[in-house]
Design a protein around this motif. Structure first.
Motif: not given
Lengths: 66, 66, 66, 66, 66, 66
Positions: F41-43, F11, F8-9, F16-17, F14
């Motif tokens: 989670i890949k930003e 974030l 995703g974009p 939200k993570k 934290i």
């Protein structure tokens, strides 16, 4: 979907990213006939990539010290 | 191909990256009999990884405050 | 985590899968000091892999017709 | 490396796979100036892909029953 | 984007795939505020997954022979 | 396993993570009945993502200059 992931070295030039995304998207739309194409560019630093058992970072160093 | 991707925590020691790449490549060459092995080391910060529903970052904090 | 994904050709011999998983896990445990290692073996048919712009399936055919 | 993974629907026509691999490889070589490009085509059946919260398989059915 | 990939065991029940896609999409939309969520369900046969150095297929066998 | 990867974009929050990892894990445990869920989670920065052939970074700029 389709989602295309490109695992490559670091790309400093945003113009290259632009043409990479545009070029891949055109090929993918042509193949699948689907417009919603996502392209993810993954930049891997040379100390995080191994080729043939050796880090790319070490190959660079070996070349520089020639 | 083969391409091997290792999703793990951050690895600060390049010597560890070296032995990871060398060790995995040896195993993969032995298995497939193909020399062109690429290894990608992906380093994930603790606030971007969840295990059992909790961020690794929060586990670390909980442990430190014990 | 760590999770290791191996993208390779089709592996018909389960004994090879066993030694691949065992060998990679040993290397990864040695590197990170973490026991929970997952290895995913992904088998790619030759018509779904391109190397240097050519499908592996077509390379095989070219070789056979020599 | 570079390694490109294309996650898309099932592609029955090998000719489409050929042109997908050729087209993407040309774009990637042009971008990075590296010849060793691997392309992996991943075919996802419609019951294994969700878009906007709905399986593609269910979208197909809804359309057919119109 | 966002694109979510779930690497898990084989899921025979399409109803489970439906609720997996629906549930993950709701969480992702809530997090990012973006509606275009793709979910890819990847089914891995037990002979292609290693946990702790052992194939899941071998764990199953060991359990059955108890 | 299961291992879930969210591309995703960026974030920044934290919290939200935390809720992303918690929410996805609950859905995955419910589906598979397996507790060992890993979420990555890949930003992705906007200059590394293409949608419909255009970098997200360029879409942002176009919108700002309206």
């Amino acid at each position: 979907m389709p989602t295309v992931t490109v695992e490559g070295p670091i790309l400093r030039d945003i113009e290259k990213k632009r043409s990479l995304v545009k070029g891949i998207t055109d090929v993918v739309v042509e193949t699948y006939g689907i417009e919603h194409v996502t392209v993810l560019i993954k930049e891997n630093p040379p100390e995080n990539v191994g080729a043939g058992g050796t880090l790319i970072a070490d190959r660079h160093r070996a070349r520089e010290s020639d």
